[in-house]
Scaffold this motif. Sequence first.
Motif, PDB file in Angstrom:
ATOM      1  N   LYS A 223      56.746  -0.912  47.730  1.00  0.00           N
ATOM      2  CA  LYS A 223      57.187  -1.580  46.509  1.00  0.00           C
ATOM      3  C   LYS A 223      58.679  -1.342  46.271  1.00  0.00           C
ATOM      4  O   LYS A 223      59.386  -2.235  45.791  1.00  0.00           O
ATOM      5  CB  LYS A 223      56.369  -1.105  45.317  1.00  0.00           C
ATOM      6  CG  LYS A 223      54.883  -1.453  45.378  1.00  0.00           C
ATOM      7  CD  LYS A 223      54.617  -2.941  45.519  1.00  0.00           C
ATOM      8  CE  LYS A 223      54.352  -3.387  46.952  1.00  0.00           C
ATOM      9  NZ  LYS A 223      54.072  -4.823  47.108  1.00  0.00           N
ATOM     10  N   VAL A 224      59.155  -0.145  46.621  1.00  0.00           N
ATOM     11  CA  VAL A 224      60.602   0.102  46.562  1.00  0.00           C
ATOM     12  C   VAL A 224      61.315  -0.845  47.523  1.00  0.00           C
ATOM     13  O   VAL A 224      62.336  -1.462  47.183  1.00  0.00           O
ATOM     14  CB  VAL A 224      60.930   1.568  46.910  1.00  0.00           C
ATOM     15  CG1 VAL A 224      62.444   1.785  46.962  1.00  0.00           C
ATOM     16  CG2 VAL A 224      60.306   2.518  45.896  1.00  0.00           C
ATOM     17  N   ASP A 225      60.759  -0.983  48.724  1.00  0.00           N
ATOM     18  CA  ASP A 225      61.367  -1.870  49.718  1.00  0.00           C
ATOM     19  C   ASP A 225      61.352  -3.318  49.250  1.00  0.00           C
ATOM     20  O   ASP A 225      62.325  -4.065  49.467  1.00  0.00           O
ATOM     21  CB  ASP A 225      60.617  -1.750  51.049  1.00  0.00           C
ATOM     22  CG  ASP A 225      60.725  -0.370  51.668  1.00  0.00           C
ATOM     23  OD1 ASP A 225      61.638   0.394  51.283  1.00  0.00           O
ATOM     24  OD2 ASP A 225      59.882  -0.037  52.536  1.00  0.00           O
ATOM     25  N   GLN A 226      60.257  -3.728  48.615  1.00  0.00           N
ATOM     26  CA  GLN A 226      60.180  -5.091  48.091  1.00  0.00           C
ATOM     27  C   GLN A 226      61.218  -5.313  47.002  1.00  0.00           C
ATOM     28  O   GLN A 226      61.884  -6.358  46.968  1.00  0.00           O
ATOM     29  CB  GLN A 226      58.773  -5.379  47.555  1.00  0.00           C
ATOM     30  CG  GLN A 226      58.605  -6.798  47.040  1.00  0.00           C
ATOM     31  CD  GLN A 226      57.230  -7.044  46.424  1.00  0.00           C
ATOM     32  OE1 GLN A 226      56.353  -6.177  46.443  1.00  0.00           O
ATOM     33  NE2 GLN A 226      57.040  -8.222  45.853  1.00  0.00           N
ATOM     34  N   LEU A 227      61.370  -4.325  46.126  1.00  0.00           N
ATOM     35  CA  LEU A 227      62.384  -4.430  45.071  1.00  0.00           C
ATOM     36  C   LEU A 227      63.775  -4.538  45.690  1.00  0.00           C
ATOM     37  O   LEU A 227      64.605  -5.352  45.258  1.00  0.00           O
ATOM     38  CB  LEU A 227      62.302  -3.221  44.147  1.00  0.00           C
ATOM     39  CG  LEU A 227      63.331  -3.156  43.019  1.00  0.00           C
ATOM     40  CD1 LEU A 227      63.228  -4.361  42.093  1.00  0.00           C
ATOM     41  CD2 LEU A 227      63.159  -1.864  42.222  1.00  0.00           C
ATOM     42  N   ASN A 228      64.032  -3.741  46.711  1.00  0.00           N
ATOM     43  CA  ASN A 228      65.328  -3.814  47.388  1.00  0.00           C
ATOM     44  C   ASN A 228      65.579  -5.203  47.962  1.00  0.00           C
ATOM     45  O   ASN A 228      66.711  -5.713  47.911  1.00  0.00           O
ATOM     46  CB  ASN A 228      65.401  -2.769  48.500  1.00  0.00           C
ATOM     47  CG  ASN A 228      65.577  -1.355  47.976  1.00  0.00           C
ATOM     48  OD1 ASN A 228      65.948  -1.155  46.824  1.00  0.00           O
ATOM     49  ND2 ASN A 228      65.316  -0.378  48.820  1.00  0.00           N
ATOM     50  N   GLN A 229      64.550  -5.811  48.521  1.00  0.00           N
ATOM     51  CA  GLN A 229      64.715  -7.140  49.106  1.00  0.00           C
ATOM     52  C   GLN A 229      65.046  -8.176  48.035  1.00  0.00           C
ATOM     53  O   GLN A 229      65.908  -9.042  48.237  1.00  0.00           O
ATOM     54  CB  GLN A 229      63.446  -7.549  49.854  1.00  0.00           C
ATOM     55  CG  GLN A 229      63.565  -8.879  50.577  1.00  0.00           C
ATOM     56  CD  GLN A 229      64.698  -8.911  51.583  1.00  0.00           C
ATOM     57  OE1 GLN A 229      64.756  -8.076  52.481  1.00  0.00           O
ATOM     58  NE2 GLN A 229      65.629  -9.857  51.437  1.00  0.00           N
ATOM     59  N   VAL A 230      64.380  -8.078  46.900  1.00  0.00           N
ATOM     60  CA  VAL A 230      64.665  -9.005  45.801  1.00  0.00           C
ATOM     61  C   VAL A 230      66.105  -8.810  45.314  1.00  0.00           C
ATOM     62  O   VAL A 230      66.834  -9.786  45.100  1.00  0.00           O
ATOM     63  CB  VAL A 230      63.666  -8.782  44.644  1.00  0.00           C
ATOM     64  CG1 VAL A 230      64.136  -9.474  43.363  1.00  0.00           C
ATOM     65  CG2 VAL A 230      62.284  -9.291  45.044  1.00  0.00           C
TER      66      VAL A 230
END
Length: 296
Positions: A223-230
């Motif tokens: 989820k941290v990685d997903q937030l970073n992508q956004v």
Amino acid sequence: MRVEHRSVWLRSGVAALVAAGLAGTGFLTAAPASASGPDYVALGDSMASGPLVPDVTGPIACGRSTRNYAHLLATRLAATQFKDVTCSGAATEHLTNPMDLSIGGVAAGTVPAQFDALTSGTTLVTLTMGGNDVGLVGVAQDCVKLNPFATPCKDKYTAGGVDQIGQRIEAFAPKIAAAVDGIRARSPHARVLVTGYGLYIKPGGCWPTQPWLAPDADYLQSKVDQLNQVISTQAAAHGAEYVDVAGPSVGHDACRSVSARWVEGIVSSHPAAPLHPNTQGEAAYADIIGNQIAGS
């Protein structure tokens, strides 16, 4: 996690600082050092402010450290002007609206909207924002499991095939886009760098050193990685630069030795807030951002 949902550990930590008499107010502006240095404004949440990292400056409830990445970066760049308005608990709404502060549930004043620090003469802006909008720290705390046979909390957050946290993160996209646009409108000549969040836990986790079951450790970091992508996608689409701090964080997550870790686990081993960067992490982030600035 907005300020009204601030966790117990952070409330108790800042209360201890108050008891120690380490109070302060307002923005910190560095003395001019060089005519060639930038007019720098630091915006953001607790990853940027550095709660419980010595020493504190500004409103106690903001947890703003003199050794957070912004202060270190301002020194490195010999900033002619420097305003650090980062604050623990801040979300994107606090860029344009005042933020009510509290310590241990007791009102502790109000700080101005962070965008109030921006001017037409601002030439450098850093922004770290998003974790509180989607409530990542609260989810991480909820997922702590002391029983190795417990049901992973991932099951709750993905019940029925719906990833609740993933949906929150996707809904955050227009907020970070508006934040970058707002900076551009107020400071059209500024170089704008938007950071992501670091690597908090290695694949598979390290239960019981950090009390997240392997499926939950992987879910939380995903989820941290997903937030970073956004954040990365929206920064690029709106004329800002993305700064990756997760990639360089490999080998420095909360599972590592005390001397190697850049972020704290559920219990801090450094003077830093749990689940936040420590002094080493803030210094590393300053180097990463500074090197990106210098390399262009």
